[in-house]
Enzyme design. Structure first.
Site, mmCIF file in Angstrom:
data_model
loop_
_atom_site.group_PDB
_atom_site.id
_atom_site.type_symbol
_atom_site.label_atom_id
_atom_site.label_comp_id
_atom_site.label_asym_id
_atom_site.label_seq_id
_atom_site.Cartn_x
_atom_site.Cartn_y
_atom_site.Cartn_z
ATOM 1 N N ASP A 1 32.840 69.594 28.902
ATOM 2 C CA ASP A 1 32.972 69.056 30.177
ATOM 3 C C ASP A 1 32.075 69.959 31.098
ATOM 4 O OD1 ASP A 1 34.927 66.968 29.977
ATOM 5 O OD2 ASP A 1 36.534 68.206 30.689
ATOM 6 N N ARG A 36 27.344 62.541 29.176
ATOM 7 C CA ARG A 36 28.269 61.842 30.162
ATOM 8 C C ARG A 36 27.860 62.143 31.545
ATOM 9 N NH1 ARG A 36 33.824 64.575 30.761
ATOM 10 N NH2 ARG A 36 34.452 63.282 28.778
ATOM 11 N N GLY A 86 30.124 64.861 39.984
ATOM 12 C CA GLY A 86 30.188 66.107 40.124
ATOM 13 C C GLY A 86 31.762 66.580 40.848
ATOM 14 N N THR A 105 32.344 57.023 36.093
ATOM 15 C CA THR A 105 32.476 56.772 37.494
ATOM 16 C C THR A 105 33.570 55.613 37.830
ATOM 17 O OG1 THR A 105 31.418 56.306 39.599
ATOM 18 C CG2 THR A 105 30.641 55.094 37.706
ATOM 19 N N HIS A 106 34.153 55.787 38.918
ATOM 20 C CA HIS A 106 34.917 54.579 39.443
ATOM 21 C C HIS A 106 34.287 53.849 40.546
ATOM 22 C CE1 HIS A 106 37.372 58.018 38.235
ATOM 23 N NE2 HIS A 106 37.813 57.242 37.407
HETATM 24 P P1 FDA Z 1 33.499 58.419 44.292
HETATM 25 O O1 FDA Z 1 34.247 59.721 44.586
HETATM 26 O O2 FDA Z 1 32.456 58.121 45.141
HETATM 27 O O3 FDA Z 1 34.251 57.212 44.334
HETATM 28 C C1 FDA Z 1 34.019 55.979 44.427
HETATM 29 C C2 FDA Z 1 35.504 55.201 44.435
HETATM 30 O O4 FDA Z 1 36.105 55.358 43.134
HETATM 31 C C3 FDA Z 1 36.325 55.547 45.485
HETATM 32 O O5 FDA Z 1 36.039 54.877 46.708
HETATM 33 C C4 FDA Z 1 37.908 55.103 44.877
HETATM 34 O O6 FDA Z 1 37.821 53.652 45.020
HETATM 35 C C5 FDA Z 1 37.633 55.446 43.494
HETATM 36 N N1 FDA Z 1 38.129 56.714 43.333
HETATM 37 C C6 FDA Z 1 37.259 57.721 42.901
HETATM 38 N N2 FDA Z 1 38.105 58.942 42.569
HETATM 39 C C7 FDA Z 1 39.304 58.498 42.525
HETATM 40 C C8 FDA Z 1 40.595 59.221 42.473
HETATM 41 N N3 FDA Z 1 40.698 60.377 41.998
HETATM 42 N N4 FDA Z 1 41.619 58.324 42.740
HETATM 43 C C9 FDA Z 1 41.725 57.132 43.149
HETATM 44 N N5 FDA Z 1 40.236 56.459 43.221
HETATM 45 C C10 FDA Z 1 39.412 57.183 43.015
HETATM 46 N N6 FDA Z 1 33.327 66.383 37.153
HETATM 47 C C11 FDA Z 1 32.891 67.130 36.798
HETATM 48 O O7 FDA Z 1 32.232 68.005 37.603
HETATM 49 N N7 FDA Z 1 32.672 67.736 35.469
HETATM 50 C C12 FDA Z 1 33.136 66.701 34.520
HETATM 51 O O8 FDA Z 1 32.973 67.267 33.254
HETATM 52 C C13 FDA Z 1 33.913 65.629 34.728
HETATM 53 N N8 FDA Z 1 34.172 64.890 33.807
HETATM 54 C C14 FDA Z 1 34.543 63.536 34.273
HETATM 55 C C15 FDA Z 1 35.127 62.650 33.360
HETATM 56 C C16 FDA Z 1 35.255 61.387 33.405
HETATM 57 C C17 FDA Z 1 35.594 60.234 32.487
HETATM 58 C C18 FDA Z 1 35.329 60.900 34.971
HETATM 59 C C19 FDA Z 1 35.660 59.551 35.428
HETATM 60 C C20 FDA Z 1 35.167 61.853 35.918
HETATM 61 C C21 FDA Z 1 34.611 63.011 35.680
HETATM 62 N N9 FDA Z 1 34.480 64.087 36.587
HETATM 63 C C22 FDA Z 1 33.932 65.113 35.961
HETATM 64 C C23 FDA Z 1 34.805 63.833 38.072
HETATM 65 C C24 FDA Z 1 33.357 63.179 38.680
HETATM 66 O O9 FDA Z 1 32.624 64.124 38.838
HETATM 67 C C25 FDA Z 1 33.897 62.670 40.153
HETATM 68 O O10 FDA Z 1 34.509 63.736 40.952
HETATM 69 C C26 FDA Z 1 34.916 61.437 40.115
HETATM 70 O O11 FDA Z 1 34.744 60.690 39.085
HETATM 71 C C27 FDA Z 1 34.949 60.621 41.303
HETATM 72 O O12 FDA Z 1 33.737 60.170 41.501
HETATM 73 P P2 FDA Z 1 33.194 58.572 41.362
HETATM 74 O O13 FDA Z 1 32.201 58.552 40.695
HETATM 75 O O14 FDA Z 1 34.424 57.972 40.774
HETATM 76 O O15 FDA Z 1 32.877 58.275 42.851
#
Ligand code: FDA
Length: 308
Positions: free
Chosen positions: A132, A185, A189, A227-228
């Protein structure tokens, strides 16, 4: 919203709140939204269930920033047990490891040696270690350790890294990693970084995420897009379709408990999906970072607490 995000990130680093939260039964109940349970067995049970739904898994034993060599070795021991259990139960799973939990702040050499032995174990059991990525003070040393281990012929392909789209440096890091054949991956962030090194505007982070995900999907190496965000996912899908890249050549990754509907939809559409499953007693900083990403989760979690 930005203020709330900063407040949750600050709370994630507060020792008193952490001690209180992790020891209280209400705290444990709250955390169950994003954490599979306190014990290895809980994580393995959830992993089996997720596998049955057609998704692979990566297991994360929660904890960061250990303060002694003994603690670092104890943290590593849990991962060795996990790797054995994954092989014994034939789970479709790998492990995700934080180097600060393996003693990075005490000595990069110690963390490097522990990561090496975990990668050897993963290689022997046909699994994989994902390192990570943590705060930016650790970016370079994390890259150095992963690149050094991947360069060992016996470990090649058994270790990969995470790159954060919010950092300005990430494109050049990815270009170097691709040249060396290292699995990435990509995530947006999760830490608070200054504008000198990271895009302050979400729109810029998102554009960079799309740009970097295209580089990854287009490469012959198997990468993960974590990502979500449906816009990020749609962009990757349409890039792959346009360039006739088969969905089997990359995977989407999402966190346990987040957007389960979207996880299942992607599986139905024929995409590979991996679920990141954290477990363990040290859930507090992880949980707070999840609230920081979506402060509306607080309401959701409180509602469920009142209902149960
Ligand atoms: P964004 O934050 O823009 O969210 C987009 C949409 O996704 C939101 O509108 C909501 O609908 C949904 N969503 C996002 N987060 C949610 C939550 N917590 N609860 C409910 N809905 C949510 N970071 C890092 O710095 N180092 C790492 O090693 C990792 N590893 C990692 C592994 C995996 C498998 C994932 C999915 C994420 C990480 N992360 C991470 C975290 C990543 O950097 C980031 O903070 C989160 O994934 C949220 O960003 P999104 O890409 O989901 O988009």
């Amino acid at each position: 919203m930005a203020l709330l995000r900063s407040a949750f990130i600050a709370a994630s680093q507060n020792h008193l709140m952490r001690r209180f939260g992790e020891r209280s039964s209400v705290g444990r109940k709250l955390s169950s939204r994003f954490v599979a349970g306190m014990e290895i067995e809980d994580a393995l049970r959830v992993a089996e269930a997720v596998n049955r739904q057609g998704m692979s898994v990566t297991l994360d034993s929660l904890g960061e920033s250990v303060t002694s060599e003994t603690e670092a070795h104890q943290s590593a021991e849990i991962y060795h047990r996990l790797l054995d259990a994954i092989a014994e139960r034939k789970l479709n799973s790998n492990v995700s490891v934080k180097l600060t939990q393996m003693g990075l702040e005490l000595s990069p050499d110690l963390a490097g040696k522990i990561a090496e032995s975990l990668t050897q174990h993963a290689h022997a059991t046909n699994s994989f270690v994902r390192i990570d990525m943590e705060g930016s003070q650790f970016t370079q040393v994390t890259l150095d350790i992963v690149r050094r281990l991947h360069a060992q012929p016996a470990l090649r392909g058994s270790i990969g890294i995470v790159i954060q789209a919010y950092l300005y440096r990430s494109q050049s890091d990815i270009e170097q990693l691709l040249a060396e054949g290292i699995r990435v991956r990509l995530c947006k962030g999760a830490y608070k970084e200054p504008a000198e090194i990271a895009f302050p505007r979400k729109a810029d982070v998102d554009s960079n995420y799309v740009r970097l995900s295209c580089l990854l999907v287009d490469s012959p190496i198997y990468h993960g897009l974590a990502t979500h965000d449906e816009a990020m996912i749609e962009a990757a899908k349409s890039f792959a379709t346009q360039h006739k890249i088969d969905p089997s050549r990359f995977e989407f990754q999402m966190l346990f408990g987040v957007r389960r509907d979207l996880q299942r939809k992607l599986v139905r559409e024929g995409y590979n999906v991996r679920v990141y499953i954290p477990f363990g007693r040290e859930w507090y900083p992880y949980f707070m970072r999840r609230l920081a990403e979506r402060p509306a989760n607080v309401l959701f979690i409180l509602k469920n607490l009142v209902r149960s």
